[in-house]
Design a protein around this motif. Structure first.
Motif, PDB file in Angstrom:
ATOM      1  N   GLU A  10       3.317   9.067  15.907  1.00  0.00           N
ATOM      2  CA  GLU A  10       2.087   9.149  15.004  1.00  0.00           C
ATOM      3  C   GLU A  10       2.515   9.853  13.649  1.00  0.00           C
ATOM      4  O   GLU A  10       2.837  10.964  13.786  1.00  0.00           O
ATOM      5  N   SER A  12       0.075   9.591  11.120  1.00  0.00           N
ATOM      6  CA  SER A  12      -1.266  10.014  10.654  1.00  0.00           C
ATOM      7  C   SER A  12      -1.283  10.307   9.053  1.00  0.00           C
ATOM      8  O   SER A  12      -0.721   9.559   8.450  1.00  0.00           O
ATOM      9  N   LYS A  38       3.068   4.563  14.205  1.00  0.00           N
ATOM     10  CA  LYS A  38       1.541   4.279  14.089  1.00  0.00           C
ATOM     11  C   LYS A  38       1.020   5.108  12.623  1.00  0.00           C
ATOM     12  O   LYS A  38       1.131   6.220  12.358  1.00  0.00           O
ATOM     13  N   ILE A  39       0.540   4.030  11.896  1.00  0.00           N
ATOM     14  CA  ILE A  39       0.047   4.558  10.404  1.00  0.00           C
ATOM     15  C   ILE A  39      -1.484   4.328  10.300  1.00  0.00           C
ATOM     16  O   ILE A  39      -1.873   3.497  10.526  1.00  0.00           O
ATOM     17  N   GLN A  40      -2.252   5.396   9.914  1.00  0.00           N
ATOM     18  CA  GLN A  40      -3.492   5.569   9.785  1.00  0.00           C
ATOM     19  C   GLN A  40      -4.034   5.345   8.419  1.00  0.00           C
ATOM     20  O   GLN A  40      -3.400   6.110   7.475  1.00  0.00           O
ATOM     21  N   THR A  41      -4.762   4.525   8.056  1.00  0.00           N
ATOM     22  CA  THR A  41      -5.328   4.283   6.565  1.00  0.00           C
ATOM     23  C   THR A  41      -6.776   4.735   6.507  1.00  0.00           C
ATOM     24  O   THR A  41      -7.346   4.016   7.512  1.00  0.00           O
ATOM     25  N   TYR A  42      -7.137   5.779   5.962  1.00  0.00           N
ATOM     26  CA  TYR A  42      -8.519   6.168   5.910  1.00  0.00           C
ATOM     27  C   TYR A  42      -8.690   7.145   4.497  1.00  0.00           C
ATOM     28  O   TYR A  42      -7.641   7.966   4.284  1.00  0.00           O
TER      29      TYR A  42
END
Length: 73
Positions: A10, A12, A38-42
């Protein structure tokens, strides 16, 4: 996948917005045998609500945390 277990690292927002940090995290994940990252974009505004109702306001008084009408210490 080596053993039937798929390991997801992760990332993040730990890259702090810097591509160099993201690459380093990916390299370290690979060294740790992760199968993917896992890459989150927000943006923060998509995770919060625009509300100043007392139920959603956190106030710190005398080193105790008050949330709405409930006391958490």
């Amino acid at each position: 996948m080596k053993s039937g277990i798929y390991v997801i690292a992760e990332m993040s927002a730990n890259h702090a917005g810097k591509i160099e940090n993201a690459f380093k995290i990916i390299e370290e994940a690979a060294k740790a045998s992760a199968d993917c990252v896992k890459i989150q974009t927000y943006t923060a505004d998509t995770l919060t609500i625009d509300c100043d109702d007392s139920k959603y306001v956190i106030i710190r008084i005398y080193q105790q945390l008050y949330f709405s009408d409930t006391l958490f210490s």
